[in-house]
Scaffold this motif. Structure first.
Motif, PDB file in Angstrom:
ATOM      1  N   LEU A 121      13.246  -8.954 -13.059  1.00 50.70           N
ATOM      2  CA  LEU A 121      13.983  -8.537 -11.772  1.00 50.70           C
ATOM      3  C   LEU A 121      13.134  -7.826 -10.573  1.00 50.70           C
ATOM      4  N   ASN A 122      13.220  -8.764  -9.650  1.00 52.78           N
ATOM      5  CA  ASN A 122      12.414  -7.936  -8.436  1.00 52.78           C
ATOM      6  C   ASN A 122      13.202  -6.962  -7.649  1.00 52.78           C
ATOM      7  N   ALA A 123      12.614  -6.409  -6.640  1.00 55.38           N
ATOM      8  CA  ALA A 123      13.217  -5.346  -6.128  1.00 55.38           C
ATOM      9  C   ALA A 123      14.596  -5.549  -5.448  1.00 55.38           C
ATOM     10  N   GLU A 124      15.355  -4.599  -5.309  1.00 49.59           N
ATOM     11  CA  GLU A 124      16.721  -4.431  -4.856  1.00 49.59           C
ATOM     12  C   GLU A 124      17.579  -5.731  -5.277  1.00 49.59           C
ATOM     13  N   SER A 125      17.623  -5.759  -6.661  1.00 50.91           N
ATOM     14  CA  SER A 125      18.447  -7.004  -7.090  1.00 50.91           C
ATOM     15  C   SER A 125      19.461  -6.626  -8.280  1.00 50.91           C
ATOM     16  N   LYS A 126      20.308  -7.453  -8.574  1.00 48.61           N
ATOM     17  CA  LYS A 126      20.926  -7.242  -9.739  1.00 48.61           C
ATOM     18  C   LYS A 126      21.495  -8.353 -10.549  1.00 48.61           C
ATOM     19  N   VAL A 127      21.485  -8.289 -11.906  1.00 50.16           N
ATOM     20  CA  VAL A 127      22.057  -9.296 -12.703  1.00 50.16           C
ATOM     21  C   VAL A 127      22.996  -8.601 -13.516  1.00 50.16           C
ATOM     22  N   SER A 128      24.033  -9.560 -14.012  1.00 45.89           N
ATOM     23  CA  SER A 128      25.270  -9.268 -14.848  1.00 45.89           C
ATOM     24  C   SER A 128      25.391 -10.378 -15.885  1.00 45.89           C
ATOM     25  N   TYR A 129      25.810 -10.020 -17.130  1.00 48.66           N
ATOM     26  CA  TYR A 129      26.021 -10.915 -17.989  1.00 48.66           C
ATOM     27  C   TYR A 129      26.808 -10.198 -19.174  1.00 48.66           C
ATOM     28  N   ARG A 138      25.845 -18.494 -22.546  1.00 43.00           N
ATOM     29  CA  ARG A 138      24.648 -17.963 -21.591  1.00 43.00           C
ATOM     30  C   ARG A 138      24.790 -18.152 -20.361  1.00 43.00           C
ATOM     31  N   ALA A 139      25.292 -16.970 -19.544  1.00 40.38           N
ATOM     32  CA  ALA A 139      25.718 -17.151 -18.109  1.00 40.38           C
ATOM     33  C   ALA A 139      25.174 -15.936 -17.486  1.00 40.38           C
ATOM     34  N   ILE A 140      24.521 -16.063 -16.289  1.00 34.19           N
ATOM     35  CA  ILE A 140      23.955 -14.657 -15.718  1.00 34.19           C
ATOM     36  C   ILE A 140      24.405 -15.044 -14.365  1.00 34.19           C
ATOM     37  N   SER A 141      25.147 -13.691 -13.757  1.00 36.95           N
ATOM     38  CA  SER A 141      25.189 -13.443 -12.239  1.00 36.95           C
ATOM     39  C   SER A 141      24.084 -12.736 -11.589  1.00 36.95           C
ATOM     40  N   LEU A 142      23.474 -13.459 -10.537  1.00 37.40           N
ATOM     41  CA  LEU A 142      22.333 -12.797  -9.638  1.00 37.40           C
ATOM     42  C   LEU A 142      22.462 -12.532  -8.616  1.00 37.40           C
ATOM     43  N   ASP A 143      22.380 -11.366  -7.918  1.00 36.34           N
ATOM     44  CA  ASP A 143      22.348 -10.875  -6.539  1.00 36.34           C
ATOM     45  C   ASP A 143      20.994 -10.541  -6.223  1.00 36.34           C
ATOM     46  N   GLY A 144      20.086 -11.276  -5.573  1.00 34.93           N
ATOM     47  CA  GLY A 144      18.659 -10.832  -5.451  1.00 34.93           C
ATOM     48  C   GLY A 144      17.771 -11.811  -5.860  1.00 34.93           C
ATOM     49  N   LYS A 154      21.472 -23.526 -26.076  1.00 34.63           N
ATOM     50  CA  LYS A 154      22.730 -24.027 -25.153  1.00 34.63           C
ATOM     51  C   LYS A 154      22.320 -24.026 -23.772  1.00 34.63           C
ATOM     52  N   LYS A 155      23.123 -24.384 -22.744  1.00 33.24           N
ATOM     53  CA  LYS A 155      23.086 -24.350 -21.658  1.00 33.24           C
ATOM     54  C   LYS A 155      22.997 -22.792 -21.138  1.00 33.24           C
ATOM     55  N   PHE A 156      21.894 -22.670 -20.167  1.00 35.34           N
ATOM     56  CA  PHE A 156      21.847 -21.347 -19.387  1.00 35.34           C
ATOM     57  C   PHE A 156      22.091 -21.526 -18.189  1.00 35.34           C
ATOM     58  N   THR A 157      23.025 -20.649 -17.433  1.00 44.08           N
ATOM     59  CA  THR A 157      23.554 -20.878 -16.142  1.00 44.08           C
ATOM     60  C   THR A 157      23.251 -19.533 -15.434  1.00 44.08           C
ATOM     61  N   VAL A 158      22.665 -19.841 -14.024  1.00 40.26           N
ATOM     62  CA  VAL A 158      22.461 -18.547 -13.451  1.00 40.26           C
ATOM     63  C   VAL A 158      23.248 -19.050 -11.956  1.00 40.26           C
ATOM     64  N   THR A 159      24.038 -17.894 -11.816  1.00 40.01           N
ATOM     65  CA  THR A 159      25.462 -18.068 -10.656  1.00 40.01           C
ATOM     66  C   THR A 159      24.835 -17.187  -9.561  1.00 40.01           C
ATOM     67  N   THR A 160      24.940 -17.674  -8.256  1.00 36.63           N
ATOM     68  CA  THR A 160      24.713 -16.838  -7.089  1.00 36.63           C
ATOM     69  C   THR A 160      25.864 -17.012  -6.221  1.00 36.63           C
TER      70      THR A 160
END
Length: 304
Positions: A121-129, A138-144, A154-160
């Motif tokens: 995770l880079n600077a000033e970023s946030k992930v939730s799962y 397998r789902a990730i929420s990303l801001d940054g 299984k399918k891996f999803t990154v949502t922004t």
């Protein structure tokens, strides 16, 4: 003593012989004291009109107030229903509770997911799962911005907020900032959905969307983003996004004096050496800078 002596005595109906016999009884002294005390008692005055008014007022209040009584079993059912709702809400909350990791300015961190997938995770970023439901989703929420090394499965999803990336197992980088969205695939194949349109991005390719307009470019196969190695690289990117990254990596407050923040910048700056980073930006653009504390001002070289 005869049982009716008391009643006859109170009514002055006893004969002389009966009275003499009654006076000899053990109870007579007590009854006599009661009788003497009763003579001093006075009944309160009774106002029939006021009593009637109070009665009418009491009846009106009873009619205005409706009382609904529940049987004990019905009351129990209501309490049980409330408890059931609370328990269901608690269960839903526990089962959807997300794990959240965030970074601040000039900070990055590594995250290992339940399936051994990795996130940097880079600077000033946030992930939730959801760690609890990870095996099924397998789902990730990303801001940054984050670099992903996804274990096959299984399918891996990154949502922004701006787009969604879906993979089965690969390495890729996603950056989601205000007005800026970029996906770079370094290994395998990723599926990107942006503004309702889905497209495939194979290894060695990058797609960047600035203010809603997508452009594709080449990337290094089996590589990784430059920021993993403490550098930030840009290719024809508006200066305002470059300076925003400079602020994040060095915890700075950046301001401009008569400089076009939309001019394109191509180059790299250091995430660990501030002086070198400032020169790497100012030199190719032929501008000057002034650093005071954690504040930096960029201005034209010709300016006084």
């Amino acid at each position: 003593m005869q049982e009716n002596y008391l009643a006859k005595w109170l009514n002055n109906e006893l004969s002389e012989s009966e009275l003499e016999e009654f006076k000899k009884s053990e109870e007579f002294a007590t009854y006599q004291r009661i009788a003497e005390t009763s003579k001093e008692l006075r009944a309160p005055q009774f106002d029939s009109n006021k009593a009637w008014e109070r009665l009418q007022e009491s009846k009106s209040n009873q009619e205005a107030t409706k009382v609904i009584s529940l049987s004990p079993f019905k009351a129990f059912l209501r309490v049980a229903a409330v408890v059931a709702v609370l328990l269901a809400g608690a269960y839903f909350y526990i089962n959807t509770l997300d794990e959240t990791i965030s970074t601040s300015f000039a900070e990055n961190t590594e995250i290992t997911l339940p399936d051994s997938s990795e996130i940097l995770l880079n600077a000033e970023s946030k992930v939730s799962y959801s760690e609890k439901n990870w095996d099924t989703k397998r789902a990730i929420s990303l801001d940054g911005e984050a670099f992903f090394k996804v274990a096959k499965g299984k399918k891996f999803t990154v949502t922004t907020q701006q787009g969604t990336v879906t993979v089965l197992g690969t390495q890729f980088n996603v950056e989601n900032r205000d007005g800026f969205f970029e996906v770079t695939c370094y290994e395998g194949l990723v599926s990107v959905t942006f503004n309702g349109t889905e497209f495939k991005l194979p290894a060695g390719n990058s797609a960047v969307a600035i203010d809603g307009i997508i452009k594709k470019s080449k990337a290094e196969v089996n590589g990784q983003p430059s920021w993993v190695n403490n550098e930030s690289s840009f290719k024809s990117i508006p200066l305002k996004y470059v300076l925003a990254e400079l602020q994040r990596q060095h915890d700075l407050e950046v301001s401009l004096d008569d400089i076009d923040e939309n001019q394109l910048f191509t180059g790299t700056f250091s995430n660990s050496n501030l002086d070198l980073a400032l020169k790497s930006i100012s030199t190719p653009l032929q501008i000057s800078f002034k650093l005071e504390g954690n504040k930096v001002l960029f201005y034209e070289e010709s300016a006084p």
